[in-house]
Design a protein around this motif. Structure first.
Motif, short mmCIF file in Angstrom:
data_model
loop_
_atom_site.label_atom_id
_atom_site.label_comp_id
_atom_site.label_asym_id
_atom_site.label_seq_id
_atom_site.Cartn_x
_atom_site.Cartn_y
_atom_site.Cartn_z
N LYS A 1 1.13 -6.05 13.95
CA LYS A 1 1.29 -7.36 13.29
C LYS A 1 2.62 -8.02 13.62
CE LYS A 1 -1.74 -6.06 9.70
NZ LYS A 1 -2.20 -6.06 8.38
N GLY B 1 -1.77 -12.92 -1.77
CA GLY B 1 -1.77 -13.93 -0.72
C GLY B 1 -1.56 -13.28 0.64
N THR B 2 -1.88 -14.05 1.68
CA THR B 2 -1.79 -13.53 3.04
C THR B 2 -0.52 -14.03 3.72
OG1 THR B 2 -4.18 -13.46 3.19
CG2 THR B 2 -2.98 -13.48 5.27
N VAL B 3 0.28 -13.10 4.17
CA VAL B 3 1.51 -13.46 4.88
C VAL B 3 1.13 -14.03 6.25
CG1 VAL B 3 3.63 -12.54 5.92
CG2 VAL B 3 2.82 -11.66 3.71
N ASN C 1 0.86 -1.19 0.00
CA ASN C 1 0.00 0.00 0.00
C ASN C 1 0.89 1.24 0.00
OD1 ASN C 1 -2.80 0.29 -0.35
ND2 ASN C 1 -2.94 1.33 1.60
N TYR C 2 0.62 2.24 0.83
CA TYR C 2 1.41 3.47 0.75
C TYR C 2 2.91 3.18 0.82
CZ TYR C 2 -2.96 5.95 1.73
OH TYR C 2 -4.24 6.44 1.67
N ALA C 3 3.32 2.43 1.85
CA ALA C 3 4.75 2.21 2.04
C ALA C 3 5.28 1.20 1.02
CB ALA C 3 5.02 1.74 3.48
N LEU D 1 3.59 -4.13 6.15
CA LEU D 1 2.26 -4.74 6.31
C LEU D 1 1.28 -3.87 7.08
CD1 LEU D 1 3.49 -8.38 7.08
CD2 LEU D 1 2.33 -7.62 5.00
N GLY D 2 1.71 -2.71 7.50
CA GLY D 2 0.78 -1.78 8.15
C GLY D 2 0.27 -2.30 9.49
N LEU E 1 1.38 7.84 9.79
CA LEU E 1 0.84 8.58 8.66
C LEU E 1 1.31 7.99 7.34
CD1 LEU E 1 1.44 12.24 9.87
CD2 LEU E 1 -0.76 11.09 9.68
N ALA E 2 0.49 8.14 6.32
CA ALA E 2 0.84 7.64 5.00
C ALA E 2 2.15 8.25 4.52
CB ALA E 2 -0.30 7.95 4.03
N GLY F 1 6.58 2.20 7.23
CA GLY F 1 5.14 2.43 7.34
C GLY F 1 4.62 2.16 8.75
N ASP F 2 3.32 1.93 8.82
CA ASP F 2 2.66 1.82 10.13
C ASP F 2 3.16 0.66 10.98
OD1 ASP F 2 1.09 3.97 9.50
OD2 ASP F 2 -0.82 2.90 9.54
N ILE G 1 -6.93 7.04 3.36
CA ILE G 1 -7.23 8.39 3.85
C ILE G 1 -8.66 8.79 3.49
CG2 ILE G 1 -6.59 10.84 3.51
CD1 ILE G 1 -3.66 9.84 3.23
N ASP H 1 0.75 -9.18 -1.39
CA ASP H 1 -0.31 -8.46 -0.66
C ASP H 1 -1.57 -9.30 -0.68
OD1 ASP H 1 -0.55 -5.19 0.20
OD2 ASP H 1 -2.42 -6.36 0.11
N ARG H 2 -2.38 -9.16 0.35
CA ARG H 2 -3.64 -9.91 0.37
C ARG H 2 -4.72 -9.23 -0.48
NH1 ARG H 2 -7.77 -8.41 3.46
NH2 ARG H 2 -7.51 -6.61 4.80
C1 LIG Z 1 -9.78 6.49 7.92
C2 LIG Z 1 -8.31 6.79 7.89
C3 LIG Z 1 -7.89 8.08 7.63
C4 LIG Z 1 -6.52 8.37 7.57
N1 LIG Z 1 -6.15 9.65 7.28
C5 LIG Z 1 -4.85 9.91 7.10
C6 LIG Z 1 -4.44 11.20 6.67
O1 LIG Z 1 -5.25 12.11 6.49
N2 LIG Z 1 -3.11 11.41 6.45
C7 LIG Z 1 -2.19 10.42 6.63
O2 LIG Z 1 -1.01 10.65 6.37
N3 LIG Z 1 -2.54 9.20 7.06
C8 LIG Z 1 -3.84 8.92 7.30
N4 LIG Z 1 -4.23 7.68 7.70
C9 LIG Z 1 -3.19 6.71 8.07
C10 LIG Z 1 -2.64 6.02 6.83
O3 LIG Z 1 -3.68 5.41 6.12
C11 LIG Z 1 -1.60 5.00 7.26
O4 LIG Z 1 -0.55 5.67 7.93
C12 LIG Z 1 -1.05 4.27 6.04
O5 LIG Z 1 -2.07 3.46 5.50
C13 LIG Z 1 0.15 3.41 6.38
O6 LIG Z 1 0.63 2.84 5.22
P1 LIG Z 1 1.29 1.38 5.24
O7 LIG Z 1 1.66 1.11 3.83
O8 LIG Z 1 2.32 1.29 6.29
O9 LIG Z 1 0.13 0.42 5.73
P2 LIG Z 1 -1.23 0.08 4.99
O10 LIG Z 1 -1.69 1.21 4.19
O11 LIG Z 1 -2.13 -0.43 6.07
O12 LIG Z 1 -0.83 -1.11 4.03
C14 LIG Z 1 -0.51 -2.37 4.47
C15 LIG Z 1 -0.60 -3.30 3.28
O13 LIG Z 1 -0.23 -4.61 3.72
C16 LIG Z 1 -1.22 -5.54 3.30
N5 LIG Z 1 -1.26 -6.58 4.32
C17 LIG Z 1 -1.48 -6.44 5.63
N6 LIG Z 1 -1.40 -7.60 6.26
C18 LIG Z 1 -1.13 -8.51 5.32
C19 LIG Z 1 -0.89 -9.90 5.36
N7 LIG Z 1 -0.89 -10.59 6.51
N8 LIG Z 1 -0.61 -10.53 4.20
C20 LIG Z 1 -0.55 -9.84 3.02
N9 LIG Z 1 -0.76 -8.53 2.94
C21 LIG Z 1 -1.04 -7.87 4.08
C22 LIG Z 1 -2.51 -4.75 3.22
O14 LIG Z 1 -3.41 -5.37 2.34
C23 LIG Z 1 -2.01 -3.42 2.71
O15 LIG Z 1 -1.98 -3.36 1.31
C24 LIG Z 1 -5.58 7.35 7.79
C25 LIG Z 1 -6.01 6.04 8.05
C26 LIG Z 1 -7.35 5.77 8.09
C27 LIG Z 1 -7.79 4.36 8.35
#
Ligand SMILES: Cc1cc2nc3c(=O)[nH]c(=O)nc-3n(C[C@H](O)[C@H](O)[C@H](O)COP(=O)(O)OP(=O)(O)OC[C@H]3O[C@@H](n4cnc5c(N)ncnc54)[C@H](O)[C@@H]3O)c2cc1C
Length: 415
Positions: A280, A99-101, A20-22, A126-127, A328-329, A318-319, A64, A55-56
């Motif tokens: 996670k 697929g799911t890790v 996703n974002y990261a 994986l957020g 944050l994204a 990322g998260d 966002i 990714d799943r």
């Molecule tokens: C409603 C809402 C509003 C937000 N507003 C803002 C904002 O205004 N500004 C901002 O900067 N941030 C905002 N955020 C936070 C932002 O969305 C997160 O910081 C960002 O998504 C983190 O990115 P990431 O790639 O680390 O994780 P994620 O975006 O959560 O991506 C994780 C990826 O890993 C995949 N994944 C997870 N577990 C597994 C697994 N076991 N197997 C396979 N794949 C898996 C998921 O499918 C996903 O694609 C908001 C979040 C929400 C929910």
């Protein structure tokens, strides 16, 4: 410490877990420095690299915009961009695995279907997990459109909605529901004296409360919900086991009665609990680094390698990282940029790894279409100044542009 480099002729395997974002931004920067054609040589710097994105889901989801995606499902549909529509992800050296890790060890990523992927370099992106409807159970865009339509129907048919939890998600959801359905009674209940947990000023918190009240949300503060009937799925969820996936567990209850600590009861046609996230780290089986996994995620170095000398080829961004106070994204995307460049540097043996900067804490809340609040570091911005940074599409197009989802990323030399 710079990790070891495999010989020039062998295929180097890079796995990115989470796209996703990261993770997706990391893919872009890996592509730029390892696979894109260098205009000087008309060849890519490292053709014998294999990059696997796991990714799943079958695409990027712009989280966002999700709260508005629930109140406006046509807008919501655009938030999911399938990987199959991103031209450069179809490069022969890139493999996308749906697929799911289930587990990550020192040298492989195992999926819940039994498949496993060995790596020379791993980036964990994986957020965090959230419960439905903000955490999404869907793995395909078609499922997602159906999923948000169902949640939307519940919101639309309720005359009164109670949101439990005054973190960023609860606040934005309450505001989006009230803005899109002004006739509904929307109540936000938060256990502390002011909403917005985290490193923010009370002045900012008061500003948020004022905005909610101005748009007509009934705000109840300093009141914990101690009982709810009917219970929602997350209320009896065993957070230590993480099974089933939180995203498959609902937080919406119809015809709900909420009992507050004071004894007051609130009835609502629909109650939605927005009470935080689950990390996670339990997916990681890295026994020599057990001390770097905490409630807030994985500790990483400024190079984005995980903070253990035993696993120099494993990065995280990322998260899932404990790097920033506020998840944050943008923080995730920047960490991914640093991680991807450092992995590329190691693969190409182009010298020392670089350190990323730390972001100041910040939070921009989008409270319906016409209201927003921003605290950046210690500064609270004026509304009109903030407005210049607010995008009507909640930043979707900006993310699509920044991550090159509609265009080919250019070659970037790391020399
Ligand atoms: C409603 C809402 C509003 C937000 N507003 C803002 C904002 O205004 N500004 C901002 O900067 N941030 C905002 N955020 C936070 C932002 O969305 C997160 O910081 C960002 O998504 C983190 O990115 P990431 O790639 O680390 O994780 P994620 O975006 O959560 O991506 C994780 C990826 O890993 C995949 N994944 C997870 N577990 C597994 C697994 N076991 N197997 C396979 N794949 C898996 C998921 O499918 C996903 O694609 C908001 C979040 C929400 C929910």
């Amino acid at each position: 410490m710079s990790p070891s480099v495999t010989s020039e002729s062998s295929t180097i395997k890079i796995v990115v877990a989470g796209g996703n974002y990261a993770g997706l931004n990391a893919m872009q920067h890996l592509y730029s420095s390892l696979l894109a054609n260098d205009p000087k040589t008309a060849a890519s710097p490292r053709p014998n690299v294999e990059i696997t994105l796991i990714d799943r889901r079958d695409g990027f989801i712009h989280c966002i915009g999700l709260t508005r995606g629930l109140t406006e499902p046509e807008f919501g549909a655009d938030l999911w961009v399938q990987y199959s529509t991103v031209s450069w992800l179809q490069h022969p050296s890139i493999r996308i695995v749906l697929g799911t890790v289930a587990e990550i060890t020192a040298d492989k990523v195992l999926l819940s279907n039994g498949d496993s992927f060995g790596f020379d370099y791993l980036l964990i992106a994986l957020g965090l997990s959230r419960f439905a409807p903000i955490g999404l159970r869907s793995s395909t865009k078609a499922e997602y459109i159906e999923e948000i339509a169902k949640s939307h129907a519940l919101i639309q048919s309720a005359q009164s909605v109670a949101i439990v939890g005054g973190g960023a998600v609860g606040l934005e959801l309450a505001a989006d529901i009230k803005s899109d359905f002004p006739e509904k009674q929307v109540t936000l209940i938060h256990s502390r004296a002011l909403p917005v947990p985290g490193p923010f000023k009370d002045e900012f918190r008061h500003m948020v409360v004022d905005i909610l009240q101005e748009i007509g949300v009934d705000v109840i503060l300093g009141e914990r919900v101690v009982a709810q009937t009917p219970e929602s799925g997350d209320m009896s969820y065993d957070r230590t086991k993480h099974s089933p996936m939180p995203e498959t567990v609902g937080t919406m209850s119809s015809n709900a009665e909420l009992t507050l600590a004071s004894g007051r009861t609130i009835r609502a046609d629909l109650a939605i609990r927005c009470l935080g996230t689950l990390n996670k780290c339990d997916l990681l089986q890295l026994p020599l680094a057990a001390d770097i996994f905490g409630d807030d995620g994985i500790a990483v170095k400024d190079t984005m390698q995980i903070d253990s000398e035993h696993y120099p080829n494993i990065y995280a961004c990322g998260d899932i990282c404990s790097r920033a106070l506020v998840k944050l994204a943008g923080v995730g995307m920047y960490g991914a940029y640093i991680a991807a460049r450092n992995i590329s540097r190691s693969v190409l043996a182009t010298g020392k790894l670089e350190d990323g900067d730390r972001y100041p804490s910040q939070l921009m809340l989008l409270l319906g279409k016409d209201h927003f609040a921003l605290q950046l570091g210690d500064e609270i911005w004026e509304k009109e100044r903030t407005r210049e940074h607010v995008h009507k599409d909640m930043g979707l197009l900006k993310c699509v542009e920044v991550m090159s989802l509609h265009k080919e990323p250019e070659y970037v030399s790391l020399d």
